[in-house]
Motif scaffolding. Structure first.
Motif, PDB file in Angstrom:
ATOM      1  N   SER A  10      83.572  51.338  45.397  1.00  7.43           N
ATOM      2  CA  SER A  10      83.245  50.897  44.036  1.00  7.43           C
ATOM      3  C   SER A  10      81.849  50.302  43.980  1.00  7.43           C
ATOM      4  O   SER A  10      81.083  50.561  43.044  1.00  7.43           O
ATOM      5  CB  SER A  10      84.260  49.852  43.555  1.00  7.43           C
ATOM      6  N   SER A  11      81.513  49.511  44.999  1.00  4.52           N
ATOM      7  CA  SER A  11      80.215  48.856  45.022  1.00  4.52           C
ATOM      8  C   SER A  11      79.079  49.843  45.205  1.00  4.52           C
ATOM      9  O   SER A  11      78.112  49.857  44.441  1.00  4.52           O
ATOM     10  CB  SER A  11      80.188  47.805  46.142  1.00  4.52           C
ATOM     11  N   TRP A  56      84.449  55.369  42.983  1.00  7.35           N
ATOM     12  CA  TRP A  56      85.408  54.477  43.631  1.00  7.35           C
ATOM     13  C   TRP A  56      86.581  55.233  44.238  1.00  7.35           C
ATOM     14  O   TRP A  56      87.254  54.721  45.138  1.00  7.35           O
ATOM     15  CB  TRP A  56      85.926  53.450  42.623  1.00  7.35           C
ATOM     16  N   THR A  98      75.066  49.199  44.546  1.00  8.50           N
ATOM     17  CA  THR A  98      74.956  47.811  44.992  1.00  8.50           C
ATOM     18  C   THR A  98      75.625  47.651  46.337  1.00  8.50           C
ATOM     19  O   THR A  98      76.276  48.555  46.845  1.00  8.50           O
ATOM     20  CB  THR A  98      75.634  46.851  43.991  1.00  8.50           C
ATOM     21  N   GLU A  99      75.461  46.468  46.946  1.00  9.22           N
ATOM     22  CA  GLU A  99      76.095  46.170  48.215  1.00  9.22           C
ATOM     23  C   GLU A  99      77.346  45.342  47.968  1.00  9.22           C
ATOM     24  O   GLU A  99      77.435  44.579  47.010  1.00  9.22           O
ATOM     25  CB  GLU A  99      75.139  45.399  49.134  1.00  9.22           C
ATOM     26  N   VAL A 100      78.323  45.494  48.858  1.00  9.62           N
ATOM     27  CA  VAL A 100      79.578  44.759  48.720  1.00  9.62           C
ATOM     28  C   VAL A 100      79.332  43.261  48.829  1.00  9.62           C
ATOM     29  O   VAL A 100      79.744  42.471  47.992  1.00  9.62           O
ATOM     30  CB  VAL A 100      80.581  45.207  49.801  1.00  9.62           C
ATOM     31  N   ARG A 150      77.951  52.234  42.471  1.00  8.00           N
ATOM     32  CA  ARG A 150      77.105  51.641  41.437  1.00  8.00           C
ATOM     33  C   ARG A 150      75.737  51.267  41.979  1.00  8.00           C
ATOM     34  O   ARG A 150      74.940  50.651  41.286  1.00  8.00           O
ATOM     35  CB  ARG A 150      77.790  50.396  40.860  1.00  8.00           C
ATOM     36  N   ALA A 206      86.670  48.413  47.629  1.00  6.42           N
ATOM     37  CA  ALA A 206      85.534  47.538  47.315  1.00  6.42           C
ATOM     38  C   ALA A 206      84.223  48.194  47.727  1.00  6.42           C
ATOM     39  O   ALA A 206      83.230  48.141  46.999  1.00  6.42           O
ATOM     40  CB  ALA A 206      85.705  46.193  48.016  1.00  6.42           C
ATOM     41  N   SER A 229      81.187  57.990  48.294  1.00  4.82           N
ATOM     42  CA  SER A 229      81.189  57.256  47.024  1.00  4.82           C
ATOM     43  C   SER A 229      80.011  57.635  46.148  1.00  4.82           C
ATOM     44  O   SER A 229      80.075  57.497  44.918  1.00  4.82           O
ATOM     45  CB  SER A 229      81.164  55.740  47.291  1.00  4.82           C
TER      46      SER A 229
END
Length: 235
Positions: A194-195, A44, A200-202, A198, A191, A39
């Motif tokens: 995608s997370s 995503w 970030t964490e899910v 960016r 998920a 990712s």
């Protein structure tokens, strides 16, 4: 009324497949790490690509289980499989509960990097090369599934028992279970990709821990229910 009963049954099969799928997906493992690593480069889209590879391996298991079922399937055989499969589900559930704390404190980004998934040149090693996002995320999904002992053990025991129970109900029940299972897998992997694409964490580590405890408890409970009620299910 009859049509309503069929819809209710198929809905139950769909929910069962989804719940079983998400219970396995939340545990950090090679496939999750492959998705995270890919990712960083593919965004995503890494999630659906890894899922395709994973689904191809599962489809092979489904075909082998159901084709084999046509030659030896009987209610007594499925009953024994239900007991063995239910026992394995209890074991898997207890292992998930035991691993919940470890899963909640694991830095998945570092774990993904340790597999050389997120950066660096392609290694000459067969395993690392296959897992590297530049060698193809679909192949990563295939290899991280086919070479995962938990995944193989699941479909040879508890997964086979569930699938054969659904087979006795009918092909639509099998289809509903598989669709529900794949919705869970695809949704979670998308998920994740995608997370992390960016940065970030899910979910938070605390929430992850609770989710693993919940899914582990569900797995163990359903395994016990599966063993105790297998005769009623067959009827």
């Amino acid at each position: 009324m009859f049509r309503g009963g069929i819809i209710i049954e198929l809905t139950k099969d769909l929910i069962l497949g989804f719940t079983v799928g998400i219970s396995a997906a939340v545990i950090p493992g090679p496939m999750m790490f492959a998705t995270i690593g890919a990712s960083f480069h593919k965004g995503w889209r890494a999630g659906p690509s890894v899922f395709i590879g994973h689904a191809l391996v599962e489809l092979a298991f489904f075909v082998l289980i159901l084709v084999g079922a046509s030659s030896f399937l009987g209610k007594s055989v499925v009953s024994y499989l239900a007991i063995i499969g239910g026992l394995m589900m209890v074991v898997f559930g207890l292992v998930m509960i035991k691993k919940a704390k470890e899963a909640s404190t694991m830095d998945v980004s570092i774990s993904a990097s340790s597999l050389n998934l997120s950066s660096g040149p392609i290694s000459s090693g067969i395993m690392t090369s296959a897992l590297n996002p530049f060698s193809g995320t679909v192949s990563a999904g295939i290899i991280t599934s086919a070479l995962n002992p938990f995944f193989v053990a699941w479909w040879l025991t508890a997964g086979s028992a569930i699938l054969l129970q659904e087979y006795l109900t009918g092909i639509f029940a099998v289809t509903a279970f598989i669709v529900g299972h794949w919705i869970a897998d695809l949704g979670f992997l998308v998920a994740v990709s995608s997370s992390f694409s960016r940065g970030t964490e899910v979910i938070s580590q605390s929430t992850h821990k609770k989710l693993v405890y919940l899914c582990g408890g569900f797995m163990a409970f359903f395994g016990l229910w599966f063993m105790i009620n297998n005769n009623n299910i067959l009827r």
